[in-house]
Scaffold this active site. Structure first.
Site, PDB file in Angstrom:
ATOM      1  N   ILE A 185       0.824  -1.210   0.000  1.00 40.01           N
ATOM      2  CA  ILE A 185       0.000   0.000   0.000  1.00 40.01           C
ATOM      3  C   ILE A 185       0.855   1.257   0.000  1.00 40.01           C
ATOM      4  O   ILE A 185       0.659   2.169  -0.803  1.00 40.01           O
ATOM      5  CB  ILE A 185      -0.970  -0.015   1.191  1.00 40.01           C
ATOM      6  CG1 ILE A 185      -1.947  -1.188   1.066  1.00 40.01           C
ATOM      7  CG2 ILE A 185      -1.738   1.310   1.277  1.00 40.01           C
ATOM      8  CD1 ILE A 185      -2.805  -1.426   2.293  1.00 40.01           C
ATOM      9  N   ASP A 204      10.510   2.797   7.208  1.00 44.34           N
ATOM     10  CA  ASP A 204      10.174   1.376   7.200  1.00 44.34           C
ATOM     11  C   ASP A 204      11.454   0.594   7.437  1.00 44.34           C
ATOM     12  O   ASP A 204      12.329   0.540   6.570  1.00 44.34           O
ATOM     13  CB  ASP A 204       9.531   0.957   5.870  1.00 44.34           C
ATOM     14  CG  ASP A 204       8.916  -0.442   5.945  1.00 44.34           C
ATOM     15  OD1 ASP A 204       9.514  -1.315   6.611  1.00 44.34           O
ATOM     16  OD2 ASP A 204       7.851  -0.651   5.339  1.00 44.34           O
ATOM     17  N   ALA A 264      -4.814   2.393   8.038  1.00 43.65           N
ATOM     18  CA  ALA A 264      -4.185   1.114   8.370  1.00 43.65           C
ATOM     19  C   ALA A 264      -4.909   0.419   9.513  1.00 43.65           C
ATOM     20  O   ALA A 264      -5.806  -0.396   9.290  1.00 43.65           O
ATOM     21  CB  ALA A 264      -2.706   1.340   8.696  1.00 43.65           C
ATOM     22  N   ARG A 265      -4.533   0.739  10.753  1.00 49.21           N
ATOM     23  CA  ARG A 265      -5.141   0.129  11.922  1.00 49.21           C
ATOM     24  C   ARG A 265      -5.349   1.202  12.989  1.00 49.21           C
ATOM     25  O   ARG A 265      -4.442   1.989  13.267  1.00 49.21           O
ATOM     26  CB  ARG A 265      -4.246  -0.980  12.496  1.00 49.21           C
ATOM     27  CG  ARG A 265      -4.117  -2.215  11.620  1.00 49.21           C
ATOM     28  CD  ARG A 265      -5.400  -3.035  11.635  1.00 49.21           C
ATOM     29  NE  ARG A 265      -5.244  -4.335  10.984  1.00 49.21           N
ATOM     30  CZ  ARG A 265      -5.395  -4.548   9.691  1.00 49.21           C
ATOM     31  NH1 ARG A 265      -5.688  -3.527   8.887  1.00 49.21           N
ATOM     32  NH2 ARG A 265      -5.258  -5.752   9.180  1.00 49.21           N
ATOM     33  N   ASP A 289      -9.978   6.363   8.617  1.00 53.38           N
ATOM     34  CA  ASP A 289     -10.920   5.356   8.128  1.00 53.38           C
ATOM     35  C   ASP A 289     -11.051   4.200   9.109  1.00 53.38           C
ATOM     36  O   ASP A 289     -11.902   3.337   8.936  1.00 53.38           O
ATOM     37  CB  ASP A 289     -10.470   4.825   6.760  1.00 53.38           C
ATOM     38  CG  ASP A 289     -11.467   3.861   6.147  1.00 53.38           C
ATOM     39  OD1 ASP A 289     -12.647   4.241   6.028  1.00 53.38           O
ATOM     40  OD2 ASP A 289     -11.081   2.718   5.811  1.00 53.38           O
ATOM     41  N   GLU A 294     -16.038   0.463  16.226  1.00 57.81           N
ATOM     42  CA  GLU A 294     -16.753   0.598  14.953  1.00 57.81           C
ATOM     43  C   GLU A 294     -18.108  -0.082  15.080  1.00 57.81           C
ATOM     44  O   GLU A 294     -18.169  -1.293  15.318  1.00 57.81           O
ATOM     45  CB  GLU A 294     -15.926  -0.023  13.822  1.00 57.81           C
ATOM     46  CG  GLU A 294     -14.604   0.726  13.602  1.00 57.81           C
ATOM     47  CD  GLU A 294     -13.792   0.195  12.432  1.00 57.81           C
ATOM     48  OE1 GLU A 294     -14.246  -0.755  11.760  1.00 57.81           O
ATOM     49  OE2 GLU A 294     -12.700   0.724  12.186  1.00 57.81           O
ATOM     50  N   HIS A 313     -14.578   2.806   7.694  1.00 57.52           N
ATOM     51  CA  HIS A 313     -13.733   1.642   7.394  1.00 57.52           C
ATOM     52  C   HIS A 313     -14.067   1.071   6.014  1.00 57.52           C
ATOM     53  O   HIS A 313     -14.376  -0.109   5.846  1.00 57.52           O
ATOM     54  CB  HIS A 313     -13.900   0.559   8.468  1.00 57.52           C
ATOM     55  CG  HIS A 313     -12.707  -0.342   8.565  1.00 57.52           C
ATOM     56  ND1 HIS A 313     -12.322  -0.947   9.741  1.00 57.52           N
ATOM     57  CD2 HIS A 313     -11.800  -0.752   7.634  1.00 57.52           C
ATOM     58  CE1 HIS A 313     -11.249  -1.696   9.533  1.00 57.52           C
ATOM     59  NE2 HIS A 313     -10.921  -1.590   8.252  1.00 57.52           N
ATOM     60  N   ILE A 314     -13.985   1.937   5.018  1.00 59.15           N
ATOM     61  CA  ILE A 314     -14.354   1.554   3.651  1.00 59.15           C
ATOM     62  C   ILE A 314     -13.193   1.665   2.669  1.00 59.15           C
ATOM     63  O   ILE A 314     -13.375   1.460   1.471  1.00 59.15           O
ATOM     64  CB  ILE A 314     -15.528   2.423   3.137  1.00 59.15           C
ATOM     65  CG1 ILE A 314     -15.195   3.924   3.240  1.00 59.15           C
ATOM     66  CG2 ILE A 314     -16.806   2.088   3.898  1.00 59.15           C
ATOM     67  CD1 ILE A 314     -16.258   4.840   2.636  1.00 59.15           C
TER      68      ILE A 314
END
Length: 365
Positions: A185, A204, A264-265, A289, A294, A313-314
């Site tokens: 991603i 990263d 992401a999370r 998102d 949720e 969360h879409i």
């Protein structure tokens, strides 16, 4: 002479069992002695709550689904999307040798228990990477340019021209975008931002810095990224033990004109610290998102803020991402039987487990 084996596929409200069944039949059909299909959670609203609970607490919180109790005893392959694959499920499926989930995360699989039992776990890396990377760029624009707030104002009879960031509403050109995570991603976000003329910083620790440089980014440490970025976009996995990647220290480093984007999370971010940073204008805004609860709980302080864009969360939910996932999973699994090298194995040590190698020798052509 190779022998055939039985498979069980378990769908849910996002990808139905029938879709998994059709894909398994098309790709693995000649190798199967039987194929059963069922549903774990077919109600979309309940699925959202159950999958989030499993992601937070692990698959052991769920009971063994009746479709597994009924059809799993002789199955040697189990596949699905969000179906919990706990140690209890493995106990109910004594012949299980492959457990596959058509998603990048394996939070719904007890990988440790699978490894101990000689069960190979498959996931699908990058299955929704195009969808999520599109959405991340969209959230950057929606938040900093007040797109969603202006829309909501018009719908409510208000012609808004004044926003929290009106004095410094930015263009992307010339800005610094920091990407935390440069996997499927993150690297696509970088590619899609290349046309905007931004400067890319990447943090990263798992990626070769040469790969980042070749993609037009500059490898940096975490502190540099948070200090210098105008946008920080998260594309990392959850940290061990539930540690937060972004908390008070990181918000203190950020520019007051900077934005945080999270597709992401939710668990990567200290939500209380984020609310405090937004409320005090320590940062300019956020686009989220993913959320700790949720749906977001009524009365949550984040709902009162005027410098955050919230979506349900879409990011990864496109027609293409959903329809391609079972095919990607079963195509990868099929490589085992033809001498290929699968891409999405979560516990590769099982490939050396005598129980698994003996099974594979029986079913491999």
């Amino acid at each position: 002479m190779s022998r055939k084996f039985k498979a069980l596929v378990v769908g849910d409200a996002m990808i139905r069992g029938a879709a998994f069944e059709a894909s398994a039949q098309q790709i693995l059909g000649p190798r199967l002695s039987g194929l059963e299909a069922g549903e774990w959670e077919s109600d979309a609203g309940k699925l959202q709550a159950r999958r989030l609970a499993v992601e937070k607490q692990g698959p052991e919180i769920e009971i063994v689904d009746p479709v597994i109790e009924t059809n799993g005893r002789d199955a040697e392959l189990l596949a699905g999307l969000f179906v919990p694959v706990s140690s209890k499920v493995m106990d109910a499926m004594p012949k299980l040798r492959i457990a596959g989930v058509a998603r990048a995360g394996v939070e719904n699989v007890n990988v440790k228990a699978a490894t101990e039992r000689g069960i190979l776990v498959f996931n699908v890396m990058g299955r929704n990477a195009e969808a999520v990377s599109d959405f991340a760029v969209g959230l950057m624009l929606a938040e900093c340019r007040n797109i969603a707030r202006s829309h909501a104002g018009i719908k409510n009879g208000e012609w808004r021209k004044k926003f929290v960031n009106s004095e410094w509403t930015p263009e992307l050109k010339g800005k610094t975008v920091g990407l935390v995570g440069f996997g499927f991603i993150g690297s696509l976000v970088a590619q899609k931002l290349s046309g905007f003329g931004v400067k890319l910083l990447v943090h990263d620790t798992w990626i070769d810095p040469a790969v980042i440089t070749a993609a037009g980014g500059t490898p940096v440490d975490k502190e540099t990224l948070f200090r210098e970025s105008d946008f920080v976009s998260l594309h990392a996995r959850l940290l061990p033990g539930g540690a937060k990647l972004v908390g008070p220290a990181e918000f203190a480093m950020m520019k007051p004109t900077a934005y945080l984007i999270n597709t992401a999370r939710a668990g990567l971010v200290d939500e209380a610290a984020l609310v405090a940073a937004l409320k005090s204008n320590r940062i300019a805004g956020a686009g989220l998102d993913v959320h700790s609860s949720e749906p977001i709980l009524p009365g949550s302080p984040i709902l009162d803020l005027d410098n955050v864009t919230l979506t349900s969360h879409i990011a990864g939910t496109t027609r293409e991402a959903l329809t391609r996932s079972p095919d990607l999973l079963f195509t990868d699994i099929a490589k085992l039987f033809t001498g290929g090298a699968p891409n999405g194995i979560a516990n590769p040590e099982v490939l050396q487990d005598p129980r698994f190698t003996a099974w594979l020798a029986e079913v491999k052509s």
